[in-house]
Motif scaffolding. Structure first.
Motif, PDB file in Angstrom:
ATOM      1  N   VAL A 119      -7.253  -6.703  -2.292  1.00  0.00           N
ATOM      2  CA  VAL A 119      -6.591  -5.899  -1.258  1.00  0.00           C
ATOM      3  C   VAL A 119      -6.521  -6.737   0.013  1.00  0.00           C
ATOM      4  O   VAL A 119      -7.552  -7.194   0.513  1.00  0.00           O
ATOM      5  N   SER A 145      -5.772   2.022   5.869  1.00  0.00           N
ATOM      6  CA  SER A 145      -5.216   2.106   4.516  1.00  0.00           C
ATOM      7  C   SER A 145      -5.929   1.144   3.574  1.00  0.00           C
ATOM      8  O   SER A 145      -6.388   1.540   2.493  1.00  0.00           O
ATOM      9  N   GLY A 146      -6.025  -0.123   3.959  1.00  0.00           N
ATOM     10  CA  GLY A 146      -6.606  -1.120   3.071  1.00  0.00           C
ATOM     11  C   GLY A 146      -8.031  -0.827   2.695  1.00  0.00           C
ATOM     12  O   GLY A 146      -8.412  -0.918   1.514  1.00  0.00           O
ATOM     13  N   TYR A 204       1.161   2.300  -3.541  1.00  0.00           N
ATOM     14  CA  TYR A 204      -0.066   2.551  -4.303  1.00  0.00           C
ATOM     15  C   TYR A 204      -0.321   4.056  -4.348  1.00  0.00           C
ATOM     16  O   TYR A 204      -0.200   4.758  -3.339  1.00  0.00           O
ATOM     17  N   ALA A 215      -1.890  -4.319   2.073  1.00  0.00           N
ATOM     18  CA  ALA A 215      -2.008  -3.300   3.121  1.00  0.00           C
ATOM     19  C   ALA A 215      -1.728  -3.972   4.457  1.00  0.00           C
ATOM     20  O   ALA A 215      -2.590  -4.063   5.337  1.00  0.00           O
ATOM     21  N   SER A 228       0.821  -1.214   0.000  1.00  0.00           N
ATOM     22  CA  SER A 228       0.000   0.000   0.000  1.00  0.00           C
ATOM     23  C   SER A 228       0.856   1.265   0.000  1.00  0.00           C
ATOM     24  O   SER A 228       0.410   2.319  -0.474  1.00  0.00           O
ATOM     25  N   ILE A 237      -8.256   2.287   0.346  1.00  0.00           N
ATOM     26  CA  ILE A 237      -7.803   1.966  -1.010  1.00  0.00           C
ATOM     27  C   ILE A 237      -8.834   1.091  -1.724  1.00  0.00           C
ATOM     28  O   ILE A 237      -9.165   1.321  -2.890  1.00  0.00           O
TER      29      ILE A 237
END
Length: 419
Positions: free
Chosen positions: A173, A179-180, A160, A343, A157, A183
């Motif tokens: 993902v 974060s995960g 990304y 992530a 991540s 995203i």
């Protein structure tokens, strides 16, 4: 010819939020120091975050006490580049002695010499004290289970930036912390088919009864929790400031078309194997969410606050099919998955710090940032002193404590000159 050694009282490694906070407090207490940063001030905010990232806390909260974010609504969630600009402006505000583009190669303690020898790309320093302000997000971790498949585009991540950088096709993902999940949500909004691997997590409400969750954690005393709960050391927090800030609701994401799966266990050929724990993980997150709502209601009643009721916040959507009939084995080719985004967090890297300041697992051995090695300090780590330690304002308060300890040690060191 032997290079000249520069002498300094305190040397800070890292000029992110931790290093800048540390420098401010040392400046206030007239402690001679420098800050060494291998890149730019707050570099990670600029280049190690995705393009659309915003702070996870509102502008009134996620800042240092001495400076507000300029030209923004206090309740907004500040864009990542503006956060980096903020730290640069803060450093300029008190003329922080930051040396950018300088990498620290080693810190050692030599027999018969006071302090530490610090070898850097700009020369050698002799420092009485060293503060590691490099934080917890140093080395991106991709688990060993990652498939060795050259046809899959795989990144952490940290690398990304936006949906356009990924090849056409579905995206998996792995990891559903802040974060995960952000995203994955961005990819879903861009029209991608997304599989999100969800592990154990905490899931606070973004806001409740007119107050952001950061306010609730404050008045309930939860930011000041002094130790993590046993078994929750690696539990992530699913919260987001994206799209103006919203509560992460995995059931809602599933309803919108996201494919939720349990914790990723392994890869066998072209197949991803998931644990049968998706429903349990989501329900445990629900309990965390509902617990905070109950505590907030009790606080309102106890203190007679006039805040609007929000009964709908207690209502959960029905379990989606992915919870009742979970995917345990996914054929990546048949599902059209061409990319995997990991992530999965970070590890710390202290090879440069060659001193006895670590425990048997190689982690910093400290109390509130003061390490077992006299003269070595750590700042910006999770749970350094309390729950809020990794947040911008929490780092600032931790830095104040460490600066006070440095001043105390300087007084002892300079005795009897100050008598």
């Amino acid at each position: 010819m032997t290079a000249k050694i520069q002498h300094i009282d305190t040397l800070i490694v890292g000029a992110g939020q931790a290093g800048i906070a540390m420098s401010e407090h040392l400046t206030r207490q007239n402690v001679p120091h420098i800050v060494l940063e291998k890149s730019r001030i707050a570099e990670a905010w600029r280049t190690r975050r995705w393009d659309s990232l915003v702070a996870n806390g509102p502008a009134w909260h996620d800042r240092f006490p001495g400076l507000e974010f300029p030209n923004v609504d206090p309740d907004c969630f500040v864009k990542k580049d503006s956060v980096a600009d903020y730290f640069e402006a803060y450093a300029e505000k008190f003329e922080a002695p930051v040396h950018t583009g300088v990498e620290v190669h080693s810190v050692t303690q030599e027999q018969g010499v006071s302090g530490f020898k610090v070898v850097t790309s700009e020369g050698v320093y002799q420092a009485q004290r060293v503060v590691s302000a490099t934080g917890p997000f140093q080395t991106p971790v991709i688990p060993a289970i990652a498939p060795k498949n050259p046809d899959l585009y795989q990144i952490h991540s940290a690398d990304y930036h936006n949906p356009e950088q990924l090849p056409e096709g579905a995206v998996m993902v792995v990891g559903a912390g802040s974060s995960g999940v952000q995203i994955a949500d961005e990819l879903l909004q861009s029209g991608r088919k997304v599989y999100l691997s969800v592990g154990p997590h905490d899931r606070p409400p973004r806001s409740y009864r007119g107050r952001d969750f950061v306010w609730w954690l404050g008045v309930l005393g939860l930011w000041d929790a002094a130790a993590n709960e046993p078994g929750k050391e690696h539990v992530t927090i699913a919260v987001s400031g994206a799209f103006g800030g919203k509560t992460i609701d995995f059931r809602k994401l599933a309803k919108e078309g996201m494919n939720l799966v349990g914790r990723t266990q392994s890869f066998e050929g072209d197949h991803a194997i998931f644990g049968d724990d998706l429903a349990a993980n989501i329900r445990e997150g629900d309990q965390n969410y509902l617990s905070l709502l109950r505590q907030a209601d009790e606080y309102i009643a106890k203190n007679g606050l006039d805040l609007p009721e929000e009964p709908e916040a207690h209502q959960l959507l029905e379990d989606p099919d992915c919870m009742t009939n979970p995917i345990l084995d996914l054929n990546l080719s048949e599902a059209g998955v061409t990319s995997i985004i990991w992530a999965t967090g970070y590890s710390t890297e202290y090879n440069w710090l060659e001193v006895d300041a670590f425990d048997e697992k190689g982690q910093p051995d400290h109390h509130r940032g003061v390490s077992k090695a006299a003269g070595i300090y750590f700042l910006g780590l999770p749970w350094l002193s309390r729950r809020g330690s990794t947040f911008i304002w929490g780092v600032w308060h931790d830095a104040k404590y460490i600066a006070d300890q440095i001043v105390i040690q300087r007084q002892y060191q300079h005795y009897p000159d100050q008598a």
